[in-house]
Design an enzyme around this catalytic site. Structure first.
Site, PDB file in Angstrom:
ATOM      1  N   ASP A 165       0.839  -1.196   0.000  1.00  0.00           N
ATOM      2  CA  ASP A 165       0.000   0.000   0.000  1.00  0.00           C
ATOM      3  C   ASP A 165       0.876   1.249   0.000  1.00  0.00           C
ATOM      4  O   ASP A 165       2.074   1.196   0.295  1.00  0.00           O
ATOM      5  CB  ASP A 165      -0.988  -0.015   1.168  1.00  0.00           C
ATOM      6  CG  ASP A 165      -0.320   0.079   2.520  1.00  0.00           C
ATOM      7  OD1 ASP A 165       0.201   1.159   2.836  1.00  0.00           O
ATOM      8  OD2 ASP A 165      -0.319  -0.918   3.256  1.00  0.00           O
ATOM      9  N   ALA A 166       0.288   2.363  -0.337  1.00  0.00           N
ATOM     10  CA  ALA A 166       1.056   3.591  -0.584  1.00  0.00           C
ATOM     11  C   ALA A 166       1.916   3.991   0.612  1.00  0.00           C
ATOM     12  O   ALA A 166       3.024   4.506   0.446  1.00  0.00           O
ATOM     13  CB  ALA A 166       0.121   4.734  -0.964  1.00  0.00           C
TER      14      ALA A 166
END
Length: 251
Positions: free
Chosen positions: A113-114
């Site tokens: 995830d970011a």
């Protein structure tokens, strides 16, 4: 003078392995005679043996050898704030910023995830990507999570025993407490699950939300000293380890 090639694109085994960077032809010949090389699962001891580099599977001492030079295998230390996509439709920073050094069109194996940093594999080898990303093949990933609160031994035991999340039961393959002080803790988790944001959800479920998260290991690959935001091609040893996993999964 003996021709190393033939009309059907088959080449002498020692030439193929020398071209792959395993060793010089002379050393490879010694390996062949010693029975250290297999072609499609069968030990080969004849020096005149020929192989098809595009289709035959070769291993030395049980480690797979890459003969297809069109395949690329890259390790990236993904920074936070970067989405795991080769083209983000929302205009966020994506992985294209880190692949300019390679002409081939690379794809990410799985996702981070970011806000998670760390080891991400990029490749154009679809078969390998499938094995590495699918949880049924059991390829483990190791994460280090900085979490809120002082984690107790019973919480570590709970993570390995398993917890119930909204999308089902999950347990860590391994868990250990690295440090706990000043209201926060460092926890190392080993998982083979591919569920979305699984580490963050597991730690939140046991009362210790994640504040920082990094993936340090993916299967046999270790992030090591690779700086954040940098990418490099895998070494021959690393490629061999990944290809061995893929071939064993197929068989």
């Amino acid at each position: 003078m003996t021709d190393d090639t033939s009309d059907d694109n088959r080449v002498r085994l020692q030439k193929a392995l020398a071209h792959a960077g395993v060793a010089s032809r002379r050393v490879v010949e010694d390996m062949i005679v010693a029975g250290r090389i297999r072609v499609n699962g069968e030990v080969v001891t004849e020096l005149g043996s020929r192989v098809d580099p595009e289709n035959d599977l070769i291993d030395v001492d049980g480690t797979a050898i890459q003969l297809d030079t069109t395949k690329r295998y890259v390790m990236l230390n993904k920074p936070t704030g970067v989405v795991s996509s080769m083209k983000d439709e929302q205009g966020r920073t994506d992985l294209r910023a880190f692949t300019a050094d390679w002409e081939e069109r690379l794809y990410n194996v799985g996702r981070l995830d970011a806000e998670t940093s760390g080891l991400l594999v990029l490749t154009n080898d679809g078969d390998l990507a499938h094995v590495l990303a699918h949880p049924s093949f059991g390829v483990t990933k190791v994460y280090i999570a900085k979490v809120r609160g002082e984690v107790l031994p019973r919480t570590i035991a709970q993570l390995t025993k398993g917890i119930e999340l909204e999308d089902g039961f999950i347990q860590a393959d391994k868990a250990r407490l690295l440090d706990s002080s000043r209201g926060s803790s460092l926890v190392e988790l080993t998982l083979h699950s591919g569920k979305n944001r699984i580490v963050r959800r597991m730690m939140a479920a046991v009362g210790h939300p994640v504040t920082e998260l990094v993936r340090r290991q993916f299967g046999p690959l270790h992030l090591g000293p690779l700086p954040i935001g940098k990418a490099r091609e895998l070494t021959a040893v690393e490629r061999g380890a990944l290809l061995t996993i893929a071939r064993e999964a197929k068989s």
